[in-house]
Design a protein around this motif. Structure first.
Motif, PDB file in Angstrom:
ATOM      1  N   TYR A  56       0.816  -1.216   0.000  1.00 47.10           N
ATOM      2  CA  TYR A  56       0.000   0.000   0.000  1.00 47.10           C
ATOM      3  C   TYR A  56       0.852   1.269   0.000  1.00 47.10           C
ATOM      4  O   TYR A  56       0.330   2.371   0.104  1.00 47.10           O
ATOM      5  CB  TYR A  56      -0.933   0.016   1.220  1.00 47.10           C
ATOM      6  N   GLY A  57       2.151   1.121  -0.134  1.00 46.73           N
ATOM      7  CA  GLY A  57       3.041   2.279  -0.163  1.00 46.73           C
ATOM      8  C   GLY A  57       2.952   3.008  -1.499  1.00 46.73           C
ATOM      9  O   GLY A  57       2.437   2.488  -2.489  1.00 46.73           O
ATOM     10  N   LYS A  58       3.468   4.225  -1.520  1.00 41.92           N
ATOM     11  CA  LYS A  58       3.392   5.055  -2.725  1.00 41.92           C
ATOM     12  C   LYS A  58       4.041   4.382  -3.926  1.00 41.92           C
ATOM     13  O   LYS A  58       3.466   4.371  -5.021  1.00 41.92           O
ATOM     14  CB  LYS A  58       4.043   6.410  -2.464  1.00 41.92           C
ATOM     15  N   ASP A  59       5.228   3.800  -3.732  1.00 40.10           N
ATOM     16  CA  ASP A  59       5.914   3.155  -4.855  1.00 40.10           C
ATOM     17  C   ASP A  59       5.084   2.017  -5.426  1.00 40.10           C
ATOM     18  O   ASP A  59       4.983   1.854  -6.647  1.00 40.10           O
ATOM     19  CB  ASP A  59       7.286   2.636  -4.431  1.00 40.10           C
ATOM     20  N   ALA A  60       4.482   1.214  -4.549  1.00 41.36           N
ATOM     21  CA  ALA A  60       3.677   0.081  -5.017  1.00 41.36           C
ATOM     22  C   ALA A  60       2.418   0.557  -5.722  1.00 41.36           C
ATOM     23  O   ALA A  60       2.050   0.036  -6.781  1.00 41.36           O
ATOM     24  CB  ALA A  60       3.314  -0.822  -3.838  1.00 41.36           C
ATOM     25  N   TYR A  73       1.849   3.341  -7.246  1.00 38.65           N
ATOM     26  CA  TYR A  73       2.086   4.088  -8.480  1.00 38.65           C
ATOM     27  C   TYR A  73       2.965   3.320  -9.461  1.00 38.65           C
ATOM     28  O   TYR A  73       3.419   3.873 -10.456  1.00 38.65           O
ATOM     29  CB  TYR A  73       2.662   5.476  -8.162  1.00 38.65           C
ATOM     30  N   ASP A  74       3.160   2.038  -9.204  1.00 36.77           N
ATOM     31  CA  ASP A  74       3.887   1.176 -10.119  1.00 36.77           C
ATOM     32  C   ASP A  74       3.115   1.088 -11.437  1.00 36.77           C
ATOM     33  O   ASP A  74       1.887   0.979 -11.443  1.00 36.77           O
ATOM     34  CB  ASP A  74       4.038  -0.214  -9.494  1.00 36.77           C
ATOM     35  N   GLU A  75       3.828   1.132 -12.562  1.00 38.05           N
ATOM     36  CA  GLU A  75       3.180   1.146 -13.879  1.00 38.05           C
ATOM     37  C   GLU A  75       2.303  -0.093 -14.109  1.00 38.05           C
ATOM     38  O   GLU A  75       1.178   0.007 -14.597  1.00 38.05           O
ATOM     39  CB  GLU A  75       4.248   1.252 -14.969  1.00 38.05           C
ATOM     40  N   ALA A  76       2.804  -1.257 -13.746  1.00 35.98           N
ATOM     41  CA  ALA A  76       2.024  -2.490 -13.934  1.00 35.98           C
ATOM     42  C   ALA A  76       0.783  -2.496 -13.044  1.00 35.98           C
ATOM     43  O   ALA A  76      -0.296  -2.916 -13.466  1.00 35.98           O
ATOM     44  CB  ALA A  76       2.888  -3.716 -13.649  1.00 35.98           C
ATOM     45  N   SER A  88      -1.771  -0.140 -14.519  1.00 35.42           N
ATOM     46  CA  SER A  88      -2.379  -0.719 -15.715  1.00 35.42           C
ATOM     47  C   SER A  88      -3.480  -1.707 -15.324  1.00 35.42           C
ATOM     48  O   SER A  88      -4.563  -1.719 -15.919  1.00 35.42           O
ATOM     49  CB  SER A  88      -1.301  -1.424 -16.545  1.00 35.42           C
ATOM     50  N   LEU A  89      -3.220  -2.518 -14.329  1.00 37.96           N
ATOM     51  CA  LEU A  89      -4.225  -3.466 -13.845  1.00 37.96           C
ATOM     52  C   LEU A  89      -5.405  -2.731 -13.211  1.00 37.96           C
ATOM     53  O   LEU A  89      -6.568  -3.061 -13.460  1.00 37.96           O
ATOM     54  CB  LEU A  89      -3.598  -4.436 -12.838  1.00 37.96           C
ATOM     55  N   MET A  90      -5.126  -1.720 -12.415  1.00 40.23           N
ATOM     56  CA  MET A  90      -6.187  -0.948 -11.772  1.00 40.23           C
ATOM     57  C   MET A  90      -7.122  -0.301 -12.794  1.00 40.23           C
ATOM     58  O   MET A  90      -8.332  -0.202 -12.566  1.00 40.23           O
ATOM     59  CB  MET A  90      -5.581   0.129 -10.855  1.00 40.23           C
ATOM     60  N   ALA A  91      -6.576   0.104 -13.921  1.00 40.33           N
ATOM     61  CA  ALA A  91      -7.385   0.759 -14.954  1.00 40.33           C
ATOM     62  C   ALA A  91      -8.395  -0.198 -15.592  1.00 40.33           C
ATOM     63  O   ALA A  91      -9.372   0.237 -16.190  1.00 40.33           O
ATOM     64  CB  ALA A  91      -6.474   1.354 -16.029  1.00 40.33           C
ATOM     65  N   LYS A  92      -8.165  -1.502 -15.446  1.00 41.20           N
ATOM     66  CA  LYS A  92      -9.058  -2.497 -16.036  1.00 41.20           C
ATOM     67  C   LYS A  92     -10.172  -2.944 -15.091  1.00 41.20           C
ATOM     68  O   LYS A  92     -11.028  -3.730 -15.477  1.00 41.20           O
ATOM     69  CB  LYS A  92      -8.244  -3.728 -16.451  1.00 41.20           C
TER      70      LYS A  92
END
Length: 117
Positions: free
Chosen positions: A14-18, A20-23, A26-30
């Motif tokens: 749940y950290g910022k890096d995790a 805002y990870d690109e992958a 991408s999954l969240m957008a689906k």
């Protein structure tokens, strides 16, 4: 149970890096969420009425159907709750204790509390 434990999230997930990870993004957008409606509302708080539908590229769909007591829920009768909780306790305990024996010792004292008089 194996999949549940493999995919169990830790605070690091749940950290910022995790987040805002690109992958991950991408999954969240689906993913979309929809309220289950009055039928689902009526079944809560007895369980956690949930369903999951996965839309496939070819137009097909995989549906879980209604799940009232998912793995990890106290009323679930098909999952090994003790094993799942052991995994979760170790996952979280590894964040604060210096080694696995310290985690296990602390958890055993907590588990043993139910037999105290």
């Amino acid at each position: 149970d194996e999949a549940w434990m493999e995919l169990m999230l830790s605070p690091y997930d749940y950290g910022k890096d995790a987040l805002y990870d690109e992958a991950t993004r991408s999954l969240m957008a689906k993913i979309t969420f929809a309220h289950g409606g009055p039928d689902y509302d009526a079944k809560y708080p007895d369980g956690i009425p949930t369903s999951l539908d996965i839309s496939l590229k070819g137009g097909g769909k995989i549906s879980s159907g209604l799940v009232m007591y998912p793995s990890g829920h106290a009323r679930n009768t098909s999952a090994n709750l003790a094993r799942i909780l052991e995994h979760k306790n170790r996952l979280l305990g590894d964040l604060v204790f210096p080694d696995r024996p310290a985690v296990d010792g602390f958890v055993q004292r907590l588990v043993g509390m139910k037999s105290l008089s």
